[in-house]
Write a protein that holds these residues in place. Structure first.
Motif, PDB file in Angstrom:
ATOM      1  N   TYR A   1       0.855  -1.181   0.000  1.00  0.00           N
ATOM      2  CA  TYR A   1       0.000   0.000   0.000  1.00  0.00           C
ATOM      3  C   TYR A   1       0.891   1.231   0.000  1.00  0.00           C
ATOM      4  CZ  TYR A   1      -3.344   3.593   1.282  1.00  0.00           C
ATOM      5  OH  TYR A   1      -4.103   4.734   1.283  1.00  0.00           O
ATOM      6  N   GLY A   2       0.647   2.114  -0.950  1.00  0.00           N
ATOM      7  CA  GLY A   2       1.453   3.323  -1.089  1.00  0.00           C
ATOM      8  C   GLY A   2       1.458   3.752  -2.541  1.00  0.00           C
ATOM      9  N   ARG A   3       2.590   4.308  -2.980  1.00  0.00           N
ATOM     10  CA  ARG A   3       2.742   4.673  -4.391  1.00  0.00           C
ATOM     11  C   ARG A   3       4.212   4.630  -4.753  1.00  0.00           C
ATOM     12  NH1 ARG A   3       0.172   6.539  -8.579  1.00  0.00           N
ATOM     13  NH2 ARG A   3      -1.778   6.902  -7.463  1.00  0.00           N
ATOM     14  N   ILE A   4       4.531   3.872  -5.807  1.00  0.00           N
ATOM     15  CA  ILE A   4       5.913   3.863  -6.312  1.00  0.00           C
ATOM     16  C   ILE A   4       5.975   4.103  -7.818  1.00  0.00           C
ATOM     17  CG2 ILE A   4       6.865   2.419  -4.475  1.00  0.00           C
ATOM     18  CD1 ILE A   4       6.646   0.030  -6.363  1.00  0.00           C
ATOM     19  N   VAL A   5       4.830   4.384  -8.438  1.00  0.00           N
ATOM     20  CA  VAL A   5       4.805   4.800  -9.849  1.00  0.00           C
ATOM     21  C   VAL A   5       3.934   6.049  -9.948  1.00  0.00           C
ATOM     22  CG1 VAL A   5       5.156   2.475 -10.773  1.00  0.00           C
ATOM     23  CG2 VAL A   5       2.833   3.309 -10.396  1.00  0.00           C
ATOM     24  N   PRO A   6       4.177   6.910 -10.938  1.00  0.00           N
ATOM     25  CA  PRO A   6       3.395   8.151 -11.070  1.00  0.00           C
ATOM     26  C   PRO A   6       1.908   7.864 -11.286  1.00  0.00           C
ATOM     27  CG  PRO A   6       5.367   8.213 -12.443  1.00  0.00           C
ATOM     28  CD  PRO A   6       5.252   6.810 -11.940  1.00  0.00           C
TER      29      PRO A   6
ATOM     30  N   PRO B   1      -4.889   7.201 -11.360  1.00  0.00           N
ATOM     31  CA  PRO B   1      -4.808   8.659 -11.533  1.00  0.00           C
ATOM     32  C   PRO B   1      -5.681   9.390 -10.537  1.00  0.00           C
ATOM     33  CG  PRO B   1      -6.130   7.654 -13.272  1.00  0.00           C
ATOM     34  CD  PRO B   1      -5.491   6.529 -12.521  1.00  0.00           C
ATOM     35  N   SER B   2      -5.275  10.604 -10.201  1.00  0.00           N
ATOM     36  CA  SER B   2      -6.015  11.402  -9.233  1.00  0.00           C
ATOM     37  C   SER B   2      -7.394  11.763  -9.787  1.00  0.00           C
ATOM     38  CB  SER B   2      -5.241  12.693  -8.903  1.00  0.00           C
ATOM     39  OG  SER B   2      -6.022  13.545  -8.108  1.00  0.00           O
TER      40      SER B   2
ATOM     41  N   LYS C   1       5.810  16.911  -8.133  1.00  0.00           N
ATOM     42  CA  LYS C   1       6.084  16.851  -6.699  1.00  0.00           C
ATOM     43  C   LYS C   1       5.464  15.613  -6.049  1.00  0.00           C
ATOM     44  CE  LYS C   1       6.304  21.893  -6.148  1.00  0.00           C
ATOM     45  NZ  LYS C   1       5.664  23.077  -5.536  1.00  0.00           N
ATOM     46  N   GLU C   2       4.785  14.830  -6.845  1.00  0.00           N
ATOM     47  CA  GLU C   2       4.114  13.643  -6.310  1.00  0.00           C
ATOM     48  C   GLU C   2       5.131  12.675  -5.702  1.00  0.00           C
ATOM     49  OE1 GLU C   2       0.468  11.090  -8.020  1.00  0.00           O
ATOM     50  OE2 GLU C   2       2.305  10.983  -9.226  1.00  0.00           O
ATOM     51  N   ASP C   3       4.798  12.131  -4.547  1.00  0.00           N
ATOM     52  CA  ASP C   3       5.694  11.216  -3.845  1.00  0.00           C
ATOM     53  C   ASP C   3       5.570   9.823  -4.453  1.00  0.00           C
ATOM     54  OD1 ASP C   3       7.184   9.716  -2.113  1.00  0.00           O
ATOM     55  OD2 ASP C   3       6.365  10.604  -0.292  1.00  0.00           O
ATOM     56  N   VAL C   4       6.622   9.350  -5.101  1.00  0.00           N
ATOM     57  CA  VAL C   4       6.610   8.016  -5.712  1.00  0.00           C
ATOM     58  C   VAL C   4       7.589   7.094  -4.983  1.00  0.00           C
ATOM     59  CG1 VAL C   4       5.815   8.746  -7.993  1.00  0.00           C
ATOM     60  CG2 VAL C   4       8.263   8.801  -7.452  1.00  0.00           C
ATOM     61  N   ALA C   5       7.858   7.398  -3.737  1.00  0.00           N
ATOM     62  CA  ALA C   5       8.654   6.510  -2.879  1.00  0.00           C
ATOM     63  C   ALA C   5       7.921   6.366  -1.554  1.00  0.00           C
ATOM     64  CB  ALA C   5      10.065   7.065  -2.692  1.00  0.00           C
ATOM     65  N   CYS C   6       6.651   6.036  -1.650  1.00  0.00           N
ATOM     66  CA  CYS C   6       5.759   6.046  -0.494  1.00  0.00           C
ATOM     67  C   CYS C   6       5.216   4.646  -0.265  1.00  0.00           C
ATOM     68  CB  CYS C   6       4.615   7.026  -0.761  1.00  0.00           C
ATOM     69  SG  CYS C   6       3.286   6.964   0.453  1.00  0.00           S
ATOM     70  N   SER C   7       5.418   4.104   0.921  1.00  0.00           N
ATOM     71  CA  SER C   7       4.884   2.774   1.233  1.00  0.00           C
ATOM     72  C   SER C   7       4.569   2.679   2.723  1.00  0.00           C
ATOM     73  CB  SER C   7       5.884   1.682   0.841  1.00  0.00           C
ATOM     74  OG  SER C   7       7.062   1.776   1.618  1.00  0.00           O
TER      75      SER C   7
ATOM     76  N   VAL D   1      -2.778  -9.659 -18.515  1.00  0.00           N
ATOM     77  CA  VAL D   1      -2.071  -8.669 -17.722  1.00  0.00           C
ATOM     78  C   VAL D   1      -1.562  -7.575 -18.650  1.00  0.00           C
ATOM     79  CG1 VAL D   1      -0.138  -8.265 -16.175  1.00  0.00           C
ATOM     80  CG2 VAL D   1      -1.353 -10.448 -16.089  1.00  0.00           C
ATOM     81  N   SER D   2      -1.935  -6.330 -18.388  1.00  0.00           N
ATOM     82  CA  SER D   2      -1.496  -5.235 -19.232  1.00  0.00           C
ATOM     83  C   SER D   2      -0.008  -4.980 -19.039  1.00  0.00           C
ATOM     84  CB  SER D   2      -2.286  -3.967 -18.887  1.00  0.00           C
ATOM     85  OG  SER D   2      -1.918  -3.507 -17.600  1.00  0.00           O
ATOM     86  N   THR D   3       0.572  -4.272 -20.000  1.00  0.00           N
ATOM     87  CA  THR D   3       2.005  -3.959 -19.914  1.00  0.00           C
ATOM     88  C   THR D   3       2.310  -3.156 -18.657  1.00  0.00           C
ATOM     89  OG1 THR D   3       2.119  -3.916 -22.319  1.00  0.00           O
ATOM     90  CG2 THR D   3       3.928  -2.862 -21.118  1.00  0.00           C
ATOM     91  N   GLU D   4       1.432  -2.192 -18.318  1.00  0.00           N
ATOM     92  CA  GLU D   4       1.665  -1.364 -17.141  1.00  0.00           C
ATOM     93  C   GLU D   4       1.606  -2.192 -15.866  1.00  0.00           C
ATOM     94  OE1 GLU D   4      -1.095   1.806 -17.248  1.00  0.00           O
ATOM     95  OE2 GLU D   4      -0.129   2.856 -18.899  1.00  0.00           O
ATOM     96  N   MET D   5       0.600  -3.098 -15.770  1.00  0.00           N
ATOM     97  CA  MET D   5       0.485  -3.926 -14.569  1.00  0.00           C
ATOM     98  C   MET D   5       1.648  -4.903 -14.469  1.00  0.00           C
ATOM     99  SD  MET D   5      -1.807  -3.200 -12.457  1.00  0.00           S
ATOM    100  CE  MET D   5      -1.754  -4.714 -11.512  1.00  0.00           C
ATOM    101  N   ALA D   6       2.090  -5.444 -15.613  1.00  0.00           N
ATOM    102  CA  ALA D   6       3.231  -6.362 -15.585  1.00  0.00           C
ATOM    103  C   ALA D   6       4.481  -5.630 -15.114  1.00  0.00           C
ATOM    104  CB  ALA D   6       3.456  -6.953 -16.976  1.00  0.00           C
ATOM    105  N   LEU D   7       4.677  -4.397 -15.621  1.00  0.00           N
ATOM    106  CA  LEU D   7       5.822  -3.595 -15.199  1.00  0.00           C
ATOM    107  C   LEU D   7       5.725  -3.277 -13.718  1.00  0.00           C
ATOM    108  CD1 LEU D   7       8.326  -1.872 -15.774  1.00  0.00           C
ATOM    109  CD2 LEU D   7       6.810  -0.001 -16.434  1.00  0.00           C
TER     110      LEU D   7
END
Length: 258
Positions: free
Chosen positions: A39-44, A50-51, A62-68, A240-246
């Protein structure tokens, strides 16, 4: 129950953004077994969840992409472990302190469906492991570990020979056990590095631990065990989509490093 065994063997994945419901379900005669959670965010946000509100470019960078959140696994265990199904609304309040206020987050859960009735057998290194079922029933392998786990094994006590107690496991043990035993009434295999390779440092004692069931349903092997499928509402795996696989690859690496 034609697809019962194949459903049990699959690795399921479900995800939900903040404000959405996450829903986990397993087929009849099985219960949820949580494997991992994030739970968090590590991709934009333009790649995942999306917001709901318009953002300027300045806000996005400025979005935090190192959040867990470190409590996500325990929360999933509390809510869903050993249940047939579970559902709840995802938001930061569920997981305690919000590590990145103002950043939209998401929950991703990896789980399997564990049979309600199962057997477990252990063989120490270089011993033979034998599995068998009654007449008209066949072996259905659920999990297999060859190596050394932190908890060790009561059947194969660890002898301290100056080696550190480090967890190490073969990456191919499950596939090998499925190939050797799945769908048969009986089988045997040596718990040896000749069969499984050596995932540990030289000199570390290993053991083979197999969990299986005896079932009289038709046996259908999974097509691909390498990618956890994304679920639709009908519990049928979809592509599985490319984004989800990544994202899965990124999260797997993140979990390993952690």
């Amino acid at each position: 129950f034609a697809g019962y065994i194949s459903q049990v063997l699959k690795n399921y994945t479900d995800h939900a953004c903040d404000g959405e419901y996450v829903s986990l379900r397993c087929p009849h005669r099985t219960t949820i077994s949580i494997q991992s959670s994030f739970y968090g965010r590590i991709v934009p946000s333009h790649q995942m969840c999306p917001s709901r509100y318009p953002h300027s470019y300045a806000t996005l960078i400025k979005e935090d992409v190192a959040c867990s959140v470190g409590t996500s696994l325990q929360k999933m265990l509390d809510e869903c472990q050993d249940r047939r199904s579970c559902q709840f609304l995802v938001n930061s309040r569920l997981f305690g302190t919000d590590p990145c206020p103002g950043t939209g987050k998401y929950l991703i859960v990896w789980y399997k469906c564990r049979p309600n009735e199962y057997k477990s057998k252990v063989a120490c290194e270089d011993d033979k492991l034998r599995l068998s079922c009654k007449k008209s029933m066949v072996i259905a392998i659920y999990s297999a570990i060859f190596g050394r786990t932190q908890g060790g094994s009561l059947e194969c006590p660890y002898q301290n020979l100056g080696m550190p107690m480090i967890e190490c496991q073969s990456a191919t043990a499950l596939q090998l056990m499925i190939k050797r035993c799945h769908g048969k009434r009986s089988c045997s295999i040596y718990a040896s590095t000749y069969e499984f390779g050596d995932p540990c440092y030289p000199g570390i004692q290993k053991h083979l631990n197999v969990i299986y069931t005896c079932d009289n349903t038709p046996v259908l092997l999974p097509v691909d065990e390498t990618q956890p499928p994304v679920l639709s509402s009908s519990m049928e795996p979809v592509g599985v989509s490319t984004e989800m696989a990544l994202l899965s690859n990124i999260l797997a690496a993140y979990a390993f490093i952690t």
